[in-house]
Scaffold this active site. Structure first.
Site, short mmCIF file in Angstrom:
data_model
loop_
_atom_site.label_atom_id
_atom_site.label_comp_id
_atom_site.label_asym_id
_atom_site.label_seq_id
_atom_site.Cartn_x
_atom_site.Cartn_y
_atom_site.Cartn_z
N GLU A 91 15.12 28.62 -56.47
CA GLU A 91 13.67 28.52 -56.47
C GLU A 91 13.08 28.85 -57.85
O GLU A 91 13.60 29.66 -58.59
CB GLU A 91 13.09 29.46 -55.40
N CYS A 104 8.36 31.48 -63.37
CA CYS A 104 9.40 32.44 -63.02
C CYS A 104 10.69 31.66 -62.74
O CYS A 104 10.75 30.86 -61.82
CB CYS A 104 8.93 33.22 -61.79
N CYS A 111 22.90 36.44 -56.05
CA CYS A 111 23.10 37.52 -57.01
C CYS A 111 24.15 38.47 -56.44
O CYS A 111 24.14 38.78 -55.26
CB CYS A 111 21.79 38.28 -57.26
N CYS A 115 21.05 44.69 -54.83
CA CYS A 115 19.99 45.71 -54.72
C CYS A 115 19.48 45.63 -53.27
O CYS A 115 19.28 44.53 -52.73
CB CYS A 115 18.86 45.44 -55.70
N CYS A 118 16.15 43.60 -52.13
CA CYS A 118 15.94 42.26 -52.71
C CYS A 118 16.56 41.19 -51.83
O CYS A 118 17.74 41.25 -51.47
CB CYS A 118 16.55 42.22 -54.11
N CYS A 338 7.67 38.23 -55.75
CA CYS A 338 8.89 38.87 -56.30
C CYS A 338 9.81 39.29 -55.18
O CYS A 338 9.39 39.91 -54.22
CB CYS A 338 8.57 40.15 -57.04
N1 SAH Z 1 17.86 40.37 -61.47
C1 SAH Z 1 16.78 40.69 -62.31
C2 SAH Z 1 15.64 39.71 -62.26
C3 SAH Z 1 15.22 39.15 -60.93
S1 SAH Z 1 14.31 40.12 -59.83
C4 SAH Z 1 16.27 42.09 -62.01
O1 SAH Z 1 16.67 42.67 -61.03
O2 SAH Z 1 15.53 42.60 -62.84
C5 SAH Z 1 12.67 40.32 -60.51
C6 SAH Z 1 12.01 41.63 -60.08
O3 SAH Z 1 11.62 41.62 -58.70
C7 SAH Z 1 12.95 42.82 -60.26
O4 SAH Z 1 12.27 43.90 -60.82
C8 SAH Z 1 13.34 43.09 -58.85
O5 SAH Z 1 13.83 44.38 -58.69
C9 SAH Z 1 12.05 42.84 -58.11
N2 SAH Z 1 12.20 42.71 -56.66
C10 SAH Z 1 13.32 42.38 -55.98
N3 SAH Z 1 13.08 42.37 -54.65
C11 SAH Z 1 11.79 42.71 -54.48
C12 SAH Z 1 10.93 42.83 -53.33
N4 SAH Z 1 11.38 42.57 -52.11
N5 SAH Z 1 9.65 43.17 -53.54
C13 SAH Z 1 9.18 43.35 -54.78
N6 SAH Z 1 9.92 43.25 -55.91
C14 SAH Z 1 11.21 42.92 -55.76
FE1 SF4 Z 2 20.02 40.76 -58.22
FE2 SF4 Z 2 17.84 41.10 -56.76
FE3 SF4 Z 2 19.06 43.22 -57.87
FE4 SF4 Z 2 17.74 41.46 -59.43
S1 SF4 Z 2 16.83 42.79 -57.84
S2 SF4 Z 2 19.79 42.34 -59.77
S3 SF4 Z 2 18.14 39.54 -58.31
S4 SF4 Z 2 19.91 41.88 -56.28
#
Ligand code: SAH
Ligand code: SF4
Length: 365
Positions: A91, A104, A111, A115, A118, A338
């Site tokens: 996406e 974006c 990934c 995390c 996410c 996000c």
């Molecule tokens: N992998 C990279 C970039 C992609 S995520 C990273 O982790 O930085 C972009 C941002 O969205 C990151 O700060 C991530 O932690 C945040 N994010 C992930 N899941 C989210 C959620 N459910 N609600 C709000 N922010 C989220």
């Molecule tokens: Fe991967 Fe999501 Fe963690 Fe970013 S926030 S490193 S996309 S698992």
């Protein structure tokens, strides 16, 4: 087989020109057509002779991922679901604002870093995106946003904040970002291209040395114990090492600060104690803090912090002299906010079968 010009880094355009016996200026001309003007075929390249265009048609193509779905939210946020083959889709999101337009961009199908809050991380990992699939997102969005050959560019900023961890796909992401920065391609300034990472320390140093752009770091917790849980890569690169890498990065960065992203999870990382720990942790790091209200997705197991908690947290940081912004949630009616980007990922890590996440899913359903 025809070569795909969207796959080329800048030096590969030069190499290609030389291989077909053309002068180096052809490389620049092709780059300008393909990226600067968004050309999808060779017929529009009117300053290239007909015989050369015919030859190019035989040996080369301009091939971006196909659009599966293209949705626009009530607030103007637009999301593309793009087919990258073998059952995977990624996406890309465009966020229009009064004085800028931000795209974006995704860097991986899924990934591997898992995390816990996410949606992409929950899906598991399939593969790194190729250069054509990364820069192709910008190419497609520019075309679909109605950029004619002479119109103003709707996209003024790019954030590598879509699906995936960009620093885990280093070479392809850097090649794509170099095209974003090149005056013959997209001509964005380094300050307007931001890479967000969950904290791959050695790769932060490499980025500083090869392609310093604005840096955002996904912090999300003020101590190692909690960060180990939310951002598991912290067990490998703990906070002290991560912050030291940020300090090294700032020496060469286009901006004199790092942005720390901090997702606001109700009752998990949003108390006054966490705020105070965060102030303590970041006291000597030049930074801005971006609080991101958690965006829910099915079976996440988390809830967004309340507006009061977010305001209290922000005030605590501001009272200590820190620069804080709260990210506005955009496009949540089309799951474009996000952490909601899910695309379609054929998980090769079998994440869904891992017991600790199965347990989490059970407790939240
Ligand atoms: N992998 C990279 C970039 C992609 S995520 C990273 O982790 O930085 C972009 C941002 O969205 C990151 O700060 C991530 O932690 C945040 N994010 C992930 N899941 C989210 C959620 N459910 N609600 C709000 N922010 C989220
Ligand atoms: Fe991967 Fe999501 Fe963690 Fe970013 S926030 S490193 S996309 S698992």
């Amino acid at each position: 087989m025809a070569v795909n010009l969207l796959e080329f880094a800048k030096n590969e355009f030069v190499q290609f020109a030389s291989e077909i016996g053309e002068k180096p200026f052809r490389a620049r001309q092709l780059m300008r057509w393909v990226h600067g003007s968004g050309a999808a075929d060779f017929d529009v390249m009117t300053d290239i002779s007909k015989p050369l265009r015919e030859r190019l048609k035989e040996i080369a193509e301009i091939s971006a991922p196909g659009t599966v779905r293209d949705t626009t939210a009530a607030d103007g946020t637009r999301k593309w679901l793009l087919d990258v083959g073998t059952g995977n889709a990624i996406e890309t999101v465009f966020i229009p604002e009064r004085n800028r337009g931000t795209l974006c961009v995704s860097s991986q199908a899924g990934c591997a870093l898992a995390c816990t809050f996410c949606s992409t991380g929950r899906q598991g990992f399939n593969r790194n995106l190729r250069v054509a699939e990364i820069i192709g997102q910008l190419w497609i969005a520019n075309r679909d946003l109605g950029r004619g050959l002479t119109a103003d560019r709707p996209i003024t900023n790019v954030v590598m904040m879509g699906m995936g961890e960009p620093l885990a796909n280093f070479d392809n992401v850097v090649a794509a970002m170099q095209l974003m920065l090149d005056d013959d391609a997209y001509g964005l300034s380094r300050r307007r291209v931001t890479l967000s990472t969950s904290g791959l320390v050695p790769a932060i140093d490499r980025l500083r040395d090869t392609c310093p752009v604005a840096l955002a770091v996904s912090l999300h917790a003020p101590n190692d114990e909690l960060r180990n849980e939310l951002v598991p890569i912290n067990k490998k690169y703990p906070l002290s090492e991560l912050l030291a890498a940020c300090m090294r990065y700032i020496e060469k960065a286009p901006r004199d600060f790092v942005t720390f992203e901090y997702v606001m999870l109700d009752g998990i990382n949003d108390t006054q104690i966490h705020a105070r720990q965060l102030v303590e942790l970041l006291q000597s790091v030049p930074c801005k803090i971006n609080l991101i209200p958690f965006n829910p997705f099915p079976q996440s197991g988390y809830q967004r912090s309340g507006a009061d908690a977010i305001a209290r947290f922000r005030n605590e940081l501001m009272a200590a002299g820190m620069t804080v912004t709260v990210r506005k949630t955009r496009g949540d009616d089309i799951d474009a906010a996000c952490g909601q980007l899910a695309g379609q990922v054929q998980d090769r890590t079998r994440r869904r079968e891992r017991p600790h996440l199965a347990k989490l899913a059970m407790t939240t359903s």
